[in-house]
Write a protein that holds these residues in place. Structure first.
Motif, PDB file in Angstrom:
ATOM      1  N   ALA A 107       0.837  -1.192   0.000  1.00  0.00           N
ATOM      2  CA  ALA A 107       0.000   0.000   0.000  1.00  0.00           C
ATOM      3  C   ALA A 107       0.875   1.247   0.000  1.00  0.00           C
ATOM      4  N   LYS A 108       0.391   2.317  -0.623  1.00  0.00           N
ATOM      5  CA  LYS A 108       1.179   3.543  -0.730  1.00  0.00           C
ATOM      6  C   LYS A 108       1.587   4.065   0.641  1.00  0.00           C
ATOM      7  N   SER A 109       0.664   4.043   1.602  1.00  0.00           N
ATOM      8  CA  SER A 109       0.974   4.566   2.932  1.00  0.00           C
ATOM      9  C   SER A 109       2.065   3.736   3.609  1.00  0.00           C
ATOM     10  N   VAL A 110       2.047   2.421   3.374  1.00  0.00           N
ATOM     11  CA  VAL A 110       3.059   1.540   3.963  1.00  0.00           C
ATOM     12  C   VAL A 110       4.412   1.818   3.321  1.00  0.00           C
ATOM     13  N   LYS A 111       4.430   1.975   2.002  1.00  0.00           N
ATOM     14  CA  LYS A 111       5.673   2.288   1.304  1.00  0.00           C
ATOM     15  C   LYS A 111       6.281   3.580   1.829  1.00  0.00           C
ATOM     16  N   GLU A 112       5.444   4.577   2.019  1.00  0.00           N
ATOM     17  CA  GLU A 112       5.933   5.863   2.508  1.00  0.00           C
ATOM     18  C   GLU A 112       6.514   5.730   3.909  1.00  0.00           C
ATOM     19  N   ASP A 113       5.873   4.926   4.766  1.00  0.00           N
ATOM     20  CA  ASP A 113       6.381   4.716   6.119  1.00  0.00           C
ATOM     21  C   ASP A 113       7.755   4.050   6.082  1.00  0.00           C
ATOM     22  N   TRP A 114       7.872   2.978   5.285  1.00  0.00           N
ATOM     23  CA  TRP A 114       9.133   2.253   5.202  1.00  0.00           C
ATOM     24  C   TRP A 114      10.244   3.152   4.671  1.00  0.00           C
ATOM     25  N   GLN A 115       9.952   3.849   3.563  1.00  0.00           N
ATOM     26  CA  GLN A 115      10.986   4.660   2.939  1.00  0.00           C
ATOM     27  C   GLN A 115      11.330   5.867   3.799  1.00  0.00           C
ATOM     28  N   GLY A 116      10.338   6.413   4.497  1.00  0.00           N
ATOM     29  CA  GLY A 116      10.616   7.526   5.391  1.00  0.00           C
ATOM     30  C   GLY A 116      11.562   7.124   6.497  1.00  0.00           C
ATOM     31  N   LEU A 117      11.346   5.951   7.087  1.00  0.00           N
ATOM     32  CA  LEU A 117      12.237   5.451   8.137  1.00  0.00           C
ATOM     33  C   LEU A 117      13.637   5.236   7.580  1.00  0.00           C
ATOM     34  N   MET A 118      13.728   4.603   6.433  1.00  0.00           N
ATOM     35  CA  MET A 118      15.020   4.309   5.837  1.00  0.00           C
ATOM     36  C   MET A 118      15.784   5.591   5.517  1.00  0.00           C
ATOM     37  N   PHE A 119      15.126   6.537   4.863  1.00  0.00           N
ATOM     38  CA  PHE A 119      15.819   7.738   4.431  1.00  0.00           C
ATOM     39  C   PHE A 119      16.208   8.626   5.606  1.00  0.00           C
ATOM     40  N   ASN A 120      15.360   8.717   6.611  1.00  0.00           N
ATOM     41  CA  ASN A 120      15.719   9.500   7.796  1.00  0.00           C
ATOM     42  C   ASN A 120      16.925   8.893   8.512  1.00  0.00           C
ATOM     43  N   PHE A 121      16.969   7.577   8.556  1.00  0.00           N
ATOM     44  CA  PHE A 121      18.115   6.903   9.167  1.00  0.00           C
ATOM     45  C   PHE A 121      19.402   7.231   8.397  1.00  0.00           C
ATOM     46  N   LEU A 122      19.347   7.172   7.079  1.00  0.00           N
ATOM     47  CA  LEU A 122      20.519   7.418   6.263  1.00  0.00           C
ATOM     48  C   LEU A 122      21.040   8.839   6.442  1.00  0.00           C
ATOM     49  N   ARG A 123      20.132   9.776   6.560  1.00  0.00           N
ATOM     50  CA  ARG A 123      20.530  11.178   6.664  1.00  0.00           C
ATOM     51  C   ARG A 123      21.189  11.503   8.000  1.00  0.00           C
ATOM     52  N   GLY A 124      20.750  10.840   9.073  1.00  0.00           N
ATOM     53  CA  GLY A 124      21.118  11.343  10.382  1.00  0.00           C
ATOM     54  C   GLY A 124      21.943  10.446  11.280  1.00  0.00           C
ATOM     55  N   ARG A 125      22.470   9.334  10.781  1.00  0.00           N
ATOM     56  CA  ARG A 125      23.173   8.382  11.646  1.00  0.00           C
ATOM     57  C   ARG A 125      24.676   8.638  11.601  1.00  0.00           C
TER      58      ARG A 125
END
Length: 224
Positions: A107-125
């Motif tokens: 589902a689009k909302s699930v994809k956005e949740d997964w990718q949001g978590l992944m991308f935020n992690f990449l930016r700030g770790r």
């Protein structure tokens, strides 16, 4: 420590391979899972994250690297991983299994949740040393792969392309895929120059990938 890509002669390459073998002989254990960015564990050891499209073989390659067939769950349902899973490798390196992206039936909302978590992690770790970006040898690079590479470049996160499932590709198409991957390295400035071709089934490329990751690990306690 010298990684496989930086080794200048046969002796250095052999030493890098041995460092990788020794590191991945150490115990590797799951210790943490995060479903949101505010649940991340405290920073500590250097981290290497495994990133790629759903069903690209992240769990299989983690199992092949560590020699533990049940360390990371291999799911026949793409998109099953919905969180960041952290594995401690011998108190020297943390392996991070990231949520798969690009699963068409999610589902689009699930994809956005997964990718949001992944991308935020990449930016700030701050302890994230490298992202291993897995691309399937059997298929062309997808738009979602390019989107991930663009974001990694914009975030100045070094990523290394690793081709998976090479045992399922004939030599001619595999060589073409390898050429395509090398072209991607030249296109994205955050890309590591060494592309590694792997097979979790045959072990192809696994020693070389271990050597690369060992170069990013914290030194052994007696050398720290």
């Amino acid at each position: 420590m010298t990684g496989f890509a930086d080794a200048r002669d046969e002796d250095e390459r052999a030493a890098a391979l041995e460092e990788g073998r020794l590191l991945f002989c150490r115990p590797c254990n799951f210790f943490y899972a995060a479903q949101s960015i505010d649940q991340l564990p405290e920073v500590g050891l250097p981290e290497v994250a495994f990133c790629g499209r759903s069903n690209v073989g992240k769990s299989s390659i983690t199992n092949a690297l560590t020699g533990q067939n049940s360390l990371a769950r291999v799911s026949h349902t793409p998109g099953r991983t919905k969180q960041l899973n952290f594995f401690n490798l011998g108190d020297r390196l943390v392996l991070v299994d990231m949520p798969g992206y690009g699963y068409a039936q999610a589902a689009k909302s699930v994809k956005e949740d997964w990718q949001g978590l992944m991308f935020n992690f990449l930016r700030g770790r701050p302890t994230l040393r490298r992202v291993v970006l897995l691309l399937d040898s059997r298929i062309e690079t997808k738009a979602s792969d390019h989107a991930a590479m663009k974001l990694l470049t914009e975030a100045a996160v070094t990523f290394q392309i690793v081709l998976t499932k090479a045992d399922d590709v004939k030599p001619g198409p595999l060589a073409k895929r390898q050429e395509e991957a090398q072209a991607l390295v030249k296109k994205y400035t955050a890309a590591h120059p060494l592309v590694i071709t792997t097979s979790s089934e045959t072990g192809l490329g696994i020693p070389e990938l271990r050597a690369e990751l060992a170069a990013l690990a914290a030194p052994p306690p007696d050398l720290a």
